[in-house]
Write a protein that holds these residues in place. Structure first.
Motif, PDB file in Angstrom:
ATOM      1  N   VAL A 156       0.817  -1.300  -0.100  1.00  0.00           N
ATOM      2  CA  VAL A 156      -0.010   0.021   0.202  1.00  0.00           C
ATOM      3  C   VAL A 156       0.969   1.080   0.053  1.00  0.00           C
ATOM      4  O   VAL A 156       2.077   1.210   0.280  1.00  0.00           O
ATOM      5  N   PHE A 157       0.288   2.385  -0.454  1.00  0.00           N
ATOM      6  CA  PHE A 157       1.072   3.597  -0.354  1.00  0.00           C
ATOM      7  C   PHE A 157       0.543   4.696   0.921  1.00  0.00           C
ATOM      8  O   PHE A 157      -0.587   4.711   1.294  1.00  0.00           O
ATOM      9  N   VAL A 158       1.899   4.824   1.426  1.00  0.00           N
ATOM     10  CA  VAL A 158       1.896   5.689   2.576  1.00  0.00           C
ATOM     11  C   VAL A 158       2.306   7.114   2.290  1.00  0.00           C
ATOM     12  O   VAL A 158       3.281   7.081   2.168  1.00  0.00           O
ATOM     13  N   ARG A 361      -5.160   5.920  -7.046  1.00  0.00           N
ATOM     14  CA  ARG A 361      -5.579   5.578  -8.076  1.00  0.00           C
ATOM     15  C   ARG A 361      -4.813   4.912  -8.912  1.00  0.00           C
ATOM     16  O   ARG A 361      -5.081   3.694  -9.699  1.00  0.00           O
ATOM     17  N   ALA A 362      -3.644   5.343  -9.195  1.00  0.00           N
ATOM     18  CA  ALA A 362      -2.683   4.755 -10.328  1.00  0.00           C
ATOM     19  C   ALA A 362      -2.318   3.484  -9.626  1.00  0.00           C
ATOM     20  O   ALA A 362      -2.085   2.505 -10.381  1.00  0.00           O
ATOM     21  N   VAL A 363      -1.848   3.395  -8.515  1.00  0.00           N
ATOM     22  CA  VAL A 363      -1.537   2.070  -7.657  1.00  0.00           C
ATOM     23  C   VAL A 363      -2.602   1.080  -7.922  1.00  0.00           C
ATOM     24  O   VAL A 363      -2.210  -0.086  -8.296  1.00  0.00           O
ATOM     25  N   ASN A 364      -3.808   1.535  -7.500  1.00  0.00           N
ATOM     26  CA  ASN A 364      -5.009   0.703  -7.933  1.00  0.00           C
ATOM     27  C   ASN A 364      -4.935  -0.012  -9.157  1.00  0.00           C
ATOM     28  O   ASN A 364      -5.571  -1.163  -9.533  1.00  0.00           O
ATOM     29  N   ALA A 365      -4.908   0.926 -10.116  1.00  0.00           N
ATOM     30  CA  ALA A 365      -4.914   0.586 -11.505  1.00  0.00           C
ATOM     31  C   ALA A 365      -3.763  -0.137 -11.996  1.00  0.00           C
ATOM     32  O   ALA A 365      -3.768  -0.557 -13.282  1.00  0.00           O
ATOM     33  N   GLY A 366      -2.639  -0.156 -11.232  1.00  0.00           N
ATOM     34  CA  GLY A 366      -1.420  -1.147 -11.795  1.00  0.00           C
ATOM     35  C   GLY A 366      -0.797  -0.537 -12.643  1.00  0.00           C
ATOM     36  O   GLY A 366       0.208  -0.634 -13.363  1.00  0.00           O
ATOM     37  N   GLU A 367      -0.709   0.842 -12.551  1.00  0.00           N
ATOM     38  CA  GLU A 367      -0.131   1.968 -13.467  1.00  0.00           C
ATOM     39  C   GLU A 367       1.347   2.363 -12.742  1.00  0.00           C
ATOM     40  O   GLU A 367       2.264   2.469 -13.415  1.00  0.00           O
ATOM     41  N   LEU A 368       1.156   2.218 -11.299  1.00  0.00           N
ATOM     42  CA  LEU A 368       2.360   2.510 -10.590  1.00  0.00           C
ATOM     43  C   LEU A 368       2.606   1.342  -9.388  1.00  0.00           C
ATOM     44  O   LEU A 368       1.506   0.928  -8.952  1.00  0.00           O
ATOM     45  N   PRO A 370       3.951   1.488  -5.041  1.00  0.00           N
ATOM     46  CA  PRO A 370       4.180   2.446  -4.277  1.00  0.00           C
ATOM     47  C   PRO A 370       6.134   2.762  -4.261  1.00  0.00           C
ATOM     48  O   PRO A 370       6.134   4.037  -4.035  1.00  0.00           O
ATOM     49  N   ALA A 371       6.651   1.914  -4.638  1.00  0.00           N
ATOM     50  CA  ALA A 371       8.223   2.228  -4.745  1.00  0.00           C
ATOM     51  C   ALA A 371       8.366   3.140  -5.813  1.00  0.00           C
ATOM     52  O   ALA A 371       9.315   4.079  -6.052  1.00  0.00           O
ATOM     53  N   ASP A 372       7.697   3.284  -7.038  1.00  0.00           N
ATOM     54  CA  ASP A 372       7.723   4.181  -8.235  1.00  0.00           C
ATOM     55  C   ASP A 372       7.485   5.447  -7.632  1.00  0.00           C
ATOM     56  O   ASP A 372       7.947   6.571  -7.962  1.00  0.00           O
ATOM     57  N   LEU A 373       6.566   5.737  -6.576  1.00  0.00           N
ATOM     58  CA  LEU A 373       6.070   7.033  -5.874  1.00  0.00           C
ATOM     59  C   LEU A 373       7.450   7.525  -5.005  1.00  0.00           C
ATOM     60  O   LEU A 373       7.609   8.495  -4.786  1.00  0.00           O
ATOM     61  N   ASP A 374       8.177   6.718  -4.415  1.00  0.00           N
ATOM     62  CA  ASP A 374       9.415   6.904  -3.566  1.00  0.00           C
ATOM     63  C   ASP A 374      10.214   7.664  -4.634  1.00  0.00           C
ATOM     64  O   ASP A 374      10.860   8.639  -4.252  1.00  0.00           O
ATOM     65  N   ALA A 375      10.429   7.146  -5.874  1.00  0.00           N
ATOM     66  CA  ALA A 375      11.229   7.576  -6.816  1.00  0.00           C
ATOM     67  C   ALA A 375      10.885   8.910  -7.125  1.00  0.00           C
ATOM     68  O   ALA A 375      11.832   9.887  -7.705  1.00  0.00           O
ATOM     69  N   LYS A 376       9.739   9.301  -7.281  1.00  0.00           N
ATOM     70  CA  LYS A 376       9.284  10.732  -7.717  1.00  0.00           C
ATOM     71  C   LYS A 376       9.366  11.896  -6.346  1.00  0.00           C
ATOM     72  O   LYS A 376       9.357  12.944  -7.011  1.00  0.00           O
ATOM     73  N   GLY A 377      10.046  11.368  -5.534  1.00  0.00           N
ATOM     74  CA  GLY A 377      10.379  12.464  -4.637  1.00  0.00           C
ATOM     75  C   GLY A 377       9.231  13.038  -3.804  1.00  0.00           C
ATOM     76  O   GLY A 377       9.292  13.854  -3.082  1.00  0.00           O
ATOM     77  N   ARG A 382       9.212   6.424   3.046  1.00  0.00           N
ATOM     78  CA  ARG A 382      10.699   6.231   2.902  1.00  0.00           C
ATOM     79  C   ARG A 382      11.382   7.491   2.693  1.00  0.00           C
ATOM     80  O   ARG A 382      12.653   7.741   3.126  1.00  0.00           O
ATOM     81  N   ASN A 383      10.818   8.564   2.284  1.00  0.00           N
ATOM     82  CA  ASN A 383      11.418   9.755   1.998  1.00  0.00           C
ATOM     83  C   ASN A 383      11.136  10.813   3.208  1.00  0.00           C
ATOM     84  O   ASN A 383      11.634  12.140   3.155  1.00  0.00           O
ATOM     85  N   THR A 384      10.577  10.349   4.193  1.00  0.00           N
ATOM     86  CA  THR A 384      10.582  11.293   5.392  1.00  0.00           C
ATOM     87  C   THR A 384      11.185  10.751   6.700  1.00  0.00           C
ATOM     88  O   THR A 384      10.981  11.141   7.694  1.00  0.00           O
ATOM     89  N   ILE A 385      12.163   9.640   6.253  1.00  0.00           N
ATOM     90  CA  ILE A 385      12.620   9.083   7.747  1.00  0.00           C
ATOM     91  C   ILE A 385      13.532  10.070   8.440  1.00  0.00           C
ATOM     92  O   ILE A 385      13.522  10.088   9.819  1.00  0.00           O
TER      93      ILE A 385
END
Length: 416
Positions: A156-158, A361-368, A370-377, A382-385
């Protein structure tokens, strides 16, 4: 992509604008979370909406408040939602019932006291629900890591709602900072007038402090600037002042102002070090004229950046206010458009939510993934540790009266 069903966890000022039986006295009289999600539903990006609190007896008044101040103000914008617990009940664990009513791939927004973020988020993650958490994500580094591991396990995306990342000036400054070479110095200040303590009195100094509440903004901004340059925090020393908040009836442990002194170090060249100073206060003058005074100074090898957003070039004189006021329509623009609809889609408070909804919505649709969203900054777990590590280290520095070291190696973070 399918609309995203969202459960709003928390019924307070940021979600509804409803505080102490009526509209908030701050600049969030109609809230942020609810209004934004109601408009995203109008636009087809959000589907079913629900809301959960502890005290269900508040919901009739909240619905009336939303109808009067949103539905009637914005061309009959639909403000309906399913609520938990029942209107005649009180239940501190109603969030579990509300989350259990969701399906995997749905989402929740958490705008509740800081100590409740971790159990609520974990309960949702373990059931396949995407999660948005208001800053600070959590108070403890170990909880941050535990949520990250659970989110990766359940796919899941957090997302942490660090909306200042999407402030146009801050966004541009972050990009420019990365072009200025090695990091040298960062100083920030953020405050709110002491009148806000009436809203926060129930938890100020008990559940959390002013550093978690406001320093979290600029610590995150600084980290997002310098982490891509290879810098990590290694030491934190904090100090606090007291006396004003306690004289206004806050808990005896409530600090007025907290300053964090952070040493940053370049991972691949420890000889290159930098200093960050982050100060936050909620005891600014009652008639400061601005809800949030906020500015920072960034110095690097190849230049410097200064941002001061106290006044934003926009001042209003009203007899009723008895003073000049400086508003912030760049955050949430509440004025309707020419057709009477809500017109604040470009406000960075709104943009932050829309990015979360679009990502889910993009994760649910299989387009992305969660790790791809880390890479987007984006401000993901992961990006707020580093932000959580600094904030907890600051709290411990005050409580233990010592400097706290932050160790990060091979993705493993700990405080010493």
């Amino acid at each position: 992509m399918q609309p995203l069903n969202v459960l709003m966890v928390g019924t307070g000022e940021y979600t509804t604008g409803f505080v102490g039986g009526g509209a908030s006295g701050s600049d969030k009289k109609v809230g942020v979370v609810g209004l934004t999600l109601f408009d995203l539903r109008r636009r087809g990006k959000v589907g079913k909406l629900s809301m959960v609190g502890v005290n269900g007896t508040k919901f009739p008044a909240i619905r009336e408040h939303l109808y009067k101040n949103i539905t009637l103000a914005y061309n009959n914008l639909d403000t309906s939602f399913e609520s938990y617990p029942a209107d005649d009940a009180k239940d501190p664990e109603a969030y579990k019932t509300a989350i259990d009513a969701l399906s995997p791939g749905d989402a929740i927004t958490i705008f509740t006291p800081d100590t409740t973020h971790y159990p609520i988020a974990l309960y949702a993650i373990e059931r396949g629900i995407h999660v948005m958490i208001t800053k600070p994500a959590v108070k403890l580094l170990e909880h941050h890591i535990a949520l990250l591991e659970a989110a990766e396990k359940h796919g899941v995306f957090v997302y942490i709602e660090h909306h200042k990342r999407f402030d146009p000036a801050y966004w541009d400054a972050r990009a420019r900072a990365r072009q200025l070479g090695d990091f040298n110095y960062f100083y920030s200040y953020m405050s709110q007038p002491k009148s806000q303590l009436e809203t926060f009195k129930a938890w100020a100094g008990i559940d959390s402090d002013i550093s978690y509440y406001l320093n979290s903004h600029h610590v995150d901004i600084c980290d997002s600037m310098v982490s891509q340059l290879g810098y990590v925090p290694v030491k934190v020393s904090a100090s606090a002042s007291k006396g004003v908040a306690t004289s206004l009836g806050c808990h005896e442990s409530t600090e007025d102002t907290i300053s964090l002194l952070v040493r940053w170090q370049k991972k691949d060249d420890p000889s290159k070090q930098a200093t960050g100073v982050y100060t936050a206060s909620w005891t600014a003058p009652q008639k400061a004229g601005v809800h949030s005074n906020q500015y920072f100074h960034y110095l690097a090898k190849g230049g410097e950046i200064n941002i001061n957003q106290a006044k934003r070039g926009y001042e209003v004189a009203e007899d009723a206010a008895g003073q000049l006021m400086w508003y912030n329509p760049f955050y949430m623009r509440y004025a309707p458009d020419e057709d009477g609809n809500f017109n604040g889609q470009s406000g960075y408070g709104y943009v932050s939510f829309e990015k979360f909804v679009d990502a889910c919505r993009a994760v649910n649709a299989g387009e992305l993934k969660p790790a791809d969203l880390d890479a987007k900054g984006l401000p993901t777990l992961r990006n707020t540790i580093a932000t959580t590590a600094i904030l907890e280290a600051g709290r411990r520095s005050i409580d233990e009266d010592r400097e706290i070291r932050i160790e990060s190696k091979d993705g493993v973070w700990k405080l010493v």
